[in-house]
Design a protein around this motif. Sequence first.
Motif, PDB file in Angstrom:
ATOM      1  N   ALA A  76       0.731  -1.512  -0.338  1.00  9.57           N
ATOM      2  CA  ALA A  76       0.699   0.069  -0.154  1.00  9.57           C
ATOM      3  C   ALA A  76       0.925   1.198   0.207  1.00  9.57           C
ATOM      4  O   ALA A  76       0.488   2.849  -0.739  1.00  9.57           O
ATOM      5  CB  ALA A  76      -1.077   0.028   1.007  1.00  9.57           C
ATOM      6  N   SER A  77       1.911   1.242   0.693  1.00  9.15           N
ATOM      7  CA  SER A  77       3.060   2.243   0.614  1.00  9.15           C
ATOM      8  C   SER A  77       3.691   2.204  -0.487  1.00  9.15           C
ATOM      9  O   SER A  77       3.402   3.367  -0.995  1.00  9.15           O
ATOM     10  CB  SER A  77       3.926   2.018   1.627  1.00  9.15           C
ATOM     11  N   ALA A  78       3.677   1.252  -1.180  1.00  7.31           N
ATOM     12  CA  ALA A  78       4.808   1.842  -2.196  1.00  7.31           C
ATOM     13  C   ALA A  78       3.779   2.117  -4.288  1.00  7.31           C
ATOM     14  O   ALA A  78       3.787   2.861  -4.492  1.00  7.31           O
ATOM     15  CB  ALA A  78       5.136   0.543  -3.199  1.00  7.31           C
ATOM     16  N   LEU A  79       2.164   1.480  -3.419  1.00 10.42           N
ATOM     17  CA  LEU A  79       1.203   1.703  -4.727  1.00 10.42           C
ATOM     18  C   LEU A  79       0.927   3.227  -4.168  1.00 10.42           C
ATOM     19  O   LEU A  79      -0.050   3.469  -5.098  1.00 10.42           O
ATOM     20  CB  LEU A  79       0.618   1.023  -4.636  1.00 10.42           C
ATOM     21  N   GLY A  80       0.494   3.821  -3.468  1.00 10.57           N
ATOM     22  CA  GLY A  80      -0.288   4.551  -2.506  1.00 10.57           C
ATOM     23  C   GLY A  80      -1.838   4.767  -2.468  1.00 10.57           C
ATOM     24  O   GLY A  80      -2.259   5.513  -2.918  1.00 10.57           O
ATOM     25  N   CYS A  81      -2.213   3.338  -2.447  1.00 10.86           N
ATOM     26  CA  CYS A  81      -3.104   3.367  -2.177  1.00 10.86           C
ATOM     27  C   CYS A  81      -4.068   3.003  -0.967  1.00 10.86           C
ATOM     28  O   CYS A  81      -3.338   2.068   0.059  1.00 10.86           O
ATOM     29  CB  CYS A  81      -3.915   1.876  -3.487  1.00 10.86           C
ATOM     30  N   PRO A  82      -5.027   2.959  -0.354  1.00  8.84           N
ATOM     31  CA  PRO A  82      -5.867   2.363   0.731  1.00  8.84           C
ATOM     32  C   PRO A  82      -5.673   1.386   0.823  1.00  8.84           C
ATOM     33  O   PRO A  82      -6.047   0.396   0.248  1.00  8.84           O
ATOM     34  CB  PRO A  82      -6.969   3.068   0.481  1.00  8.84           C
ATOM     35  N   VAL A  83      -6.319   0.281   2.392  1.00  7.51           N
ATOM     36  CA  VAL A  83      -5.877  -0.415   2.724  1.00  7.51           C
ATOM     37  C   VAL A  83      -7.297  -1.406   3.305  1.00  7.51           C
ATOM     38  O   VAL A  83      -7.287  -0.364   4.468  1.00  7.51           O
ATOM     39  CB  VAL A  83      -4.969  -1.218   4.080  1.00  7.51           C
ATOM     40  N   LEU A  84      -7.775  -1.573   2.907  1.00  9.06           N
ATOM     41  CA  LEU A  84      -9.270  -2.791   3.845  1.00  9.06           C
ATOM     42  C   LEU A  84      -9.166  -3.400   4.420  1.00  9.06           C
ATOM     43  O   LEU A  84      -8.539  -4.763   4.388  1.00  9.06           O
ATOM     44  CB  LEU A  84     -10.370  -2.790   3.156  1.00  9.06           C
ATOM     45  N   SER A  85      -9.133  -3.178   6.017  1.00  8.44           N
ATOM     46  CA  SER A  85      -8.783  -3.947   6.840  1.00  8.44           C
ATOM     47  C   SER A  85     -10.186  -4.608   7.472  1.00  8.44           C
ATOM     48  O   SER A  85     -11.111  -4.303   7.961  1.00  8.44           O
ATOM     49  CB  SER A  85      -8.301  -3.589   8.539  1.00  8.44           C
ATOM     50  N   PHE A  86     -10.166  -6.080   7.711  1.00  8.12           N
ATOM     51  CA  PHE A  86     -11.609  -6.856   8.029  1.00  8.12           C
ATOM     52  C   PHE A  86     -11.056  -7.734   9.278  1.00  8.12           C
ATOM     53  O   PHE A  86     -10.216  -8.282   9.268  1.00  8.12           O
ATOM     54  CB  PHE A  86     -12.146  -7.133   7.132  1.00  8.12           C
ATOM     55  N   SER A  87     -12.288  -8.284   9.705  1.00  6.45           N
ATOM     56  CA  SER A  87     -11.891  -9.465  10.748  1.00  6.45           C
ATOM     57  C   SER A  87     -12.365 -10.790   9.794  1.00  6.45           C
ATOM     58  O   SER A  87     -13.019 -10.887   9.116  1.00  6.45           O
ATOM     59  CB  SER A  87     -12.873  -9.634  11.921  1.00  6.45           C
ATOM     60  N   GLY A  88     -11.648 -11.883  10.406  1.00  5.97           N
ATOM     61  CA  GLY A  88     -11.788 -12.822   9.944  1.00  5.97           C
ATOM     62  C   GLY A  88     -12.977 -13.796  10.069  1.00  5.97           C
ATOM     63  O   GLY A  88     -13.992 -14.415   9.615  1.00  5.97           O
ATOM     64  N   ASP A 136     -15.505 -11.727  -3.023  1.00  7.06           N
ATOM     65  CA  ASP A 136     -17.056 -12.007  -2.610  1.00  7.06           C
ATOM     66  C   ASP A 136     -17.012 -10.829  -1.610  1.00  7.06           C
ATOM     67  O   ASP A 136     -17.849 -10.396  -1.830  1.00  7.06           O
ATOM     68  CB  ASP A 136     -17.730 -13.063  -3.125  1.00  7.06           C
ATOM     69  N   PHE A 137     -16.580 -11.499  -0.577  1.00  6.58           N
ATOM     70  CA  PHE A 137     -17.055 -10.475   0.621  1.00  6.58           C
ATOM     71  C   PHE A 137     -16.174  -9.275   0.325  1.00  6.58           C
ATOM     72  O   PHE A 137     -17.007  -8.100   0.852  1.00  6.58           O
ATOM     73  CB  PHE A 137     -15.943 -11.478   1.329  1.00  6.58           C
ATOM     74  N   VAL A 138     -14.983  -9.066  -0.418  1.00  9.02           N
ATOM     75  CA  VAL A 138     -14.060  -7.785  -0.501  1.00  9.02           C
ATOM     76  C   VAL A 138     -14.982  -6.388  -0.872  1.00  9.02           C
ATOM     77  O   VAL A 138     -15.444  -5.790  -0.925  1.00  9.02           O
ATOM     78  CB  VAL A 138     -13.109  -7.916  -0.397  1.00  9.02           C
ATOM     79  N   SER A 139     -15.611  -7.285  -1.910  1.00  4.50           N
ATOM     80  CA  SER A 139     -16.409  -6.630  -2.844  1.00  4.50           C
ATOM     81  C   SER A 139     -18.199  -6.379  -1.994  1.00  4.50           C
ATOM     82  O   SER A 139     -18.537  -5.246  -2.688  1.00  4.50           O
ATOM     83  CB  SER A 139     -17.255  -7.227  -4.107  1.00  4.50           C
ATOM     84  N   ALA A 140     -18.320  -7.440  -1.817  1.00  2.31           N
ATOM     85  CA  ALA A 140     -19.841  -6.111  -0.295  1.00  2.31           C
ATOM     86  C   ALA A 140     -19.513  -5.047   0.591  1.00  2.31           C
ATOM     87  O   ALA A 140     -19.620  -4.634   0.618  1.00  2.31           O
ATOM     88  CB  ALA A 140     -20.132  -7.235   0.140  1.00  2.31           C
ATOM     89  N   ARG A 141     -18.298  -5.835   1.400  1.00  6.27           N
ATOM     90  CA  ARG A 141     -17.863  -5.024   1.364  1.00  6.27           C
ATOM     91  C   ARG A 141     -16.931  -3.910   1.836  1.00  6.27           C
ATOM     92  O   ARG A 141     -17.599  -2.752   2.111  1.00  6.27           O
ATOM     93  CB  ARG A 141     -17.210  -5.440   3.051  1.00  6.27           C
ATOM     94  N   ASP A 142     -16.237  -2.914   0.690  1.00 10.64           N
ATOM     95  CA  ASP A 142     -16.483  -2.331  -0.535  1.00 10.64           C
ATOM     96  C   ASP A 142     -17.637  -1.269  -1.126  1.00 10.64           C
ATOM     97  O   ASP A 142     -18.100   0.046  -0.931  1.00 10.64           O
ATOM     98  CB  ASP A 142     -15.559  -2.274  -1.522  1.00 10.64           C
ATOM     99  N   ALA A 143     -18.054  -1.987  -1.395  1.00 12.99           N
ATOM    100  CA  ALA A 143     -20.297  -1.945  -1.356  1.00 12.99           C
ATOM    101  C   ALA A 143     -20.515  -0.800  -0.613  1.00 12.99           C
ATOM    102  O   ALA A 143     -21.578   0.566  -0.683  1.00 12.99           O
ATOM    103  CB  ALA A 143     -20.733  -2.472  -2.545  1.00 12.99           C
ATOM    104  N   ARG A 144     -20.445  -1.305   0.638  1.00 14.99           N
ATOM    105  CA  ARG A 144     -21.410  -0.685   2.123  1.00 14.99           C
ATOM    106  C   ARG A 144     -20.072   0.029   2.716  1.00 14.99           C
ATOM    107  O   ARG A 144     -20.676   1.028   2.591  1.00 14.99           O
ATOM    108  CB  ARG A 144     -21.371  -1.535   2.878  1.00 14.99           C
TER     109      ARG A 144
END
Length: 203
Positions: free
Chosen positions: A83-95, A194-202
């Motif tokens: 993320a640091s190298a690409l300059g993009c955000p990080v979405l953290s999630f619980s298992g 699918d999970f990350v897509s759903a989280r991102d949409a919310r």
Amino acid sequence: MKFLAVDTSGAYLTVAAGQKETFIAGYSQKKERAHAQALFPAIQRVLTRGNISLKDIGFLAVNTGPGSFAGIRIGVAAVKGLASALGCPVLSFSGLDLLAFENRTPEGKVCAVRDARRGNVYAGIYEIRAEVPRKIGRLMLTTPEELIKMLPKGCLLTGDPILFSEKEDSILRQKKIRTVCPERLLPRARTLADFVSARDARL
């Protein structure tokens, strides 16, 4: 926006690339204690399979636990570095959120559990609406005995196998608690995407 998701919280190493509701490519293999050596080759394999490059990635996602402390540390460090190298955000999630999503039903309640050792469990209780798990309260560190008291009637219990006493098994039956113990606690790469897509949409 394309994303790359990483899960190193258990025995399986899972990497997935996706975009909105589209699964692009994935990798999921049992690596036990070899996550550090296998993670970046797995990421490269996913990028190659998906015919994408790191510069195409709009955000990264990573499982922050609960699970193996060493495995989680490897995944989080790798994603933070990218993320640091690409300059993009990080979405953290619980298992636990991920486990509930993987075992969701059209409607109802799901409790996701992971073994915390020393007679304790990590747990999260979710209400499912239109196949989307929504957390009820906070994630907890508790005992199986206390968890049973909190489980709603008819709830689906999924995750690590839990050794209940005969009395606790009786309570589970009375409350009509169904149990599902996945063969592996890390989902297929497509489920992760699918999970990350759903989280991102919310968000």
